[in-house]
Motif scaffolding. Structure first.
Motif, PDB file in Angstrom:
ATOM      1  N   SER A  43       0.982  -1.180  -0.138  1.00  0.00           N
ATOM      2  CA  SER A  43       0.050  -0.115  -0.032  1.00  0.00           C
ATOM      3  C   SER A  43       0.715   1.382   0.013  1.00  0.00           C
ATOM      4  N   ASP A  44       0.281   2.413  -0.585  1.00  0.00           N
ATOM      5  CA  ASP A  44       0.949   3.471  -0.507  1.00  0.00           C
ATOM      6  C   ASP A  44       0.791   4.254   0.721  1.00  0.00           C
ATOM      7  N   LEU A  45      -0.178   3.710   1.610  1.00  0.00           N
ATOM      8  CA  LEU A  45      -0.122   4.431   2.986  1.00  0.00           C
ATOM      9  C   LEU A  45       1.039   4.267   3.839  1.00  0.00           C
ATOM     10  N   TRP A  46       1.640   3.074   3.681  1.00  0.00           N
ATOM     11  CA  TRP A  46       2.709   2.866   4.623  1.00  0.00           C
ATOM     12  C   TRP A  46       4.127   2.725   3.994  1.00  0.00           C
ATOM     13  N   LEU A  47       5.178   3.035   4.798  1.00  0.00           N
ATOM     14  CA  LEU A  47       6.264   2.639   4.257  1.00  0.00           C
ATOM     15  C   LEU A  47       6.730   1.266   4.149  1.00  0.00           C
ATOM     16  N   THR A  48       7.452   0.755   3.166  1.00  0.00           N
ATOM     17  CA  THR A  48       7.670  -0.673   2.617  1.00  0.00           C
ATOM     18  C   THR A  48       8.605  -1.125   3.932  1.00  0.00           C
ATOM     19  N   PRO A  49       8.642  -2.592   3.845  1.00  0.00           N
ATOM     20  CA  PRO A  49       9.541  -3.083   5.096  1.00  0.00           C
ATOM     21  C   PRO A  49      10.954  -2.380   4.936  1.00  0.00           C
ATOM     22  N   ASP A  50      11.448  -2.525   3.635  1.00  0.00           N
ATOM     23  CA  ASP A  50      13.034  -1.990   3.423  1.00  0.00           C
ATOM     24  C   ASP A  50      13.091  -0.598   3.507  1.00  0.00           C
ATOM     25  N   GLU A  51      11.990   0.304   3.559  1.00  0.00           N
ATOM     26  CA  GLU A  51      12.314   1.649   3.843  1.00  0.00           C
ATOM     27  C   GLU A  51      12.214   1.869   5.538  1.00  0.00           C
ATOM     28  N   VAL A  52      11.362   0.992   6.136  1.00  0.00           N
ATOM     29  CA  VAL A  52      11.468   1.161   7.479  1.00  0.00           C
ATOM     30  C   VAL A  52      12.900   0.465   8.072  1.00  0.00           C
ATOM     31  N   PHE A  85       3.965   4.892  14.979  1.00  0.00           N
ATOM     32  CA  PHE A  85       3.874   3.771  13.861  1.00  0.00           C
ATOM     33  C   PHE A  85       2.648   2.836  14.551  1.00  0.00           C
ATOM     34  N   THR A  86       2.288   1.813  13.937  1.00  0.00           N
ATOM     35  CA  THR A  86       1.408   0.894  14.448  1.00  0.00           C
ATOM     36  C   THR A  86       1.685  -0.678  14.085  1.00  0.00           C
ATOM     37  N   PRO A  87       1.953  -1.247  15.133  1.00  0.00           N
ATOM     38  CA  PRO A  87       2.401  -2.812  14.844  1.00  0.00           C
ATOM     39  C   PRO A  87       1.254  -3.209  14.134  1.00  0.00           C
ATOM     40  N   ASN A  88       1.602  -4.051  13.285  1.00  0.00           N
ATOM     41  CA  ASN A  88       0.603  -5.012  12.518  1.00  0.00           C
ATOM     42  C   ASN A  88       0.472  -6.257  13.170  1.00  0.00           C
ATOM     43  N   ALA A  89      -0.400  -7.303  12.640  1.00  0.00           N
ATOM     44  CA  ALA A  89      -0.867  -8.598  13.591  1.00  0.00           C
ATOM     45  C   ALA A  89       0.699  -9.259  13.881  1.00  0.00           C
ATOM     46  N   ILE A  90       1.581  -9.277  12.922  1.00  0.00           N
ATOM     47  CA  ILE A  90       2.788 -10.176  13.381  1.00  0.00           C
ATOM     48  C   ILE A  90       3.787  -9.131  13.801  1.00  0.00           C
ATOM     49  N   GLY A  91       3.422  -8.211  14.318  1.00  0.00           N
ATOM     50  CA  GLY A  91       4.490  -7.167  14.865  1.00  0.00           C
ATOM     51  C   GLY A  91       5.267  -6.174  14.022  1.00  0.00           C
ATOM     52  N   ARG A  92       4.907  -6.324  13.025  1.00  0.00           N
ATOM     53  CA  ARG A  92       5.839  -5.495  11.907  1.00  0.00           C
ATOM     54  C   ARG A  92       5.345  -4.003  11.904  1.00  0.00           C
ATOM     55  N   PRO A  93       6.452  -3.021  12.302  1.00  0.00           N
ATOM     56  CA  PRO A  93       5.870  -1.693  12.486  1.00  0.00           C
ATOM     57  C   PRO A  93       5.440  -1.142  10.996  1.00  0.00           C
ATOM     58  N   LEU A  94       4.061  -0.278  11.291  1.00  0.00           N
ATOM     59  CA  LEU A  94       3.380   0.240  10.276  1.00  0.00           C
ATOM     60  C   LEU A  94       3.671   1.685  10.111  1.00  0.00           C
ATOM     61  N   VAL A  95       4.488   2.180   9.379  1.00  0.00           N
ATOM     62  CA  VAL A  95       4.817   3.647   9.493  1.00  0.00           C
ATOM     63  C   VAL A  95       4.067   4.525   8.438  1.00  0.00           C
ATOM     64  N   PRO A  96       3.248   5.401   8.711  1.00  0.00           N
ATOM     65  CA  PRO A  96       2.434   6.099   7.772  1.00  0.00           C
ATOM     66  C   PRO A  96       3.367   6.905   6.777  1.00  0.00           C
ATOM     67  N   SER A 108       2.698   9.205   4.830  1.00  0.00           N
ATOM     68  CA  SER A 108       2.362  10.763   4.947  1.00  0.00           C
ATOM     69  C   SER A 108       3.382  11.774   6.116  1.00  0.00           C
ATOM     70  N   LEU A 109       3.890  10.843   6.804  1.00  0.00           N
ATOM     71  CA  LEU A 109       5.001  11.494   7.679  1.00  0.00           C
ATOM     72  C   LEU A 109       5.967  12.250   7.207  1.00  0.00           C
ATOM     73  N   PHE A 110       6.049  11.408   6.239  1.00  0.00           N
ATOM     74  CA  PHE A 110       7.616  11.948   5.233  1.00  0.00           C
ATOM     75  C   PHE A 110       7.382  12.799   4.026  1.00  0.00           C
ATOM     76  N   GLU A 111       5.949  12.866   3.934  1.00  0.00           N
ATOM     77  CA  GLU A 111       5.700  13.677   2.605  1.00  0.00           C
ATOM     78  C   GLU A 111       5.436  15.220   2.834  1.00  0.00           C
ATOM     79  N   PRO A 112       5.865  16.237   2.141  1.00  0.00           N
ATOM     80  CA  PRO A 112       5.722  17.355   2.109  1.00  0.00           C
ATOM     81  C   PRO A 112       4.287  17.956   2.418  1.00  0.00           C
ATOM     82  N   LYS A 113       3.890  18.854   3.291  1.00  0.00           N
ATOM     83  CA  LYS A 113       2.555  19.287   3.575  1.00  0.00           C
ATOM     84  C   LYS A 113       2.305  20.491   2.693  1.00  0.00           C
ATOM     85  N   PRO A 114       0.853  20.415   2.159  1.00  0.00           N
ATOM     86  CA  PRO A 114       0.795  21.486   1.149  1.00  0.00           C
ATOM     87  C   PRO A 114       0.727  22.875   2.167  1.00  0.00           C
TER      88      PRO A 114
END
Length: 70
Positions: A2-11, A36-47, A49-55
């Motif tokens: 998903s484009d909502l979260w950083l990829t595992p490699d980016e994290v 971040f929010t840990p998913n069901a297996i504990g992988r951190p999901l980082v939005p 949007s935290l790293f995109e420029p704000k309008p």
């Protein structure tokens, strides 16, 4: 992925930890103050949007009160 979260490699790059070190990544992100929010297996999901420029916000400009002008 998903484009909502950083990829595992980016994290992994962000935390300088292996992509499968979920608990260590969560601890490091918490110390860094990154939300971040840990998913069901504990992988951190980082939005992403935290790293995109704000309008840029347009500031509201107050109009002059022309009724006070003679």
């Amino acid at each position: 992925m998903s484009d909502l979260w950083l990829t595992p490699d980016e994290v992994a790059e962000l935390t300088s930890l292996e992509p499968t070190s979920y608990k260590a990544q969560c601890r490091r992100l918490a110390r860094m103050g990154i939300a971040f929010t840990p998913n069901a297996i504990g992988r951190p999901l980082v939005p992403r949007s935290l790293f995109e420029p704000k309008p840029a916000r347009k500031e509201a400009r107050a109009e002059p009160d022309w009724s006070k002008v003679a």
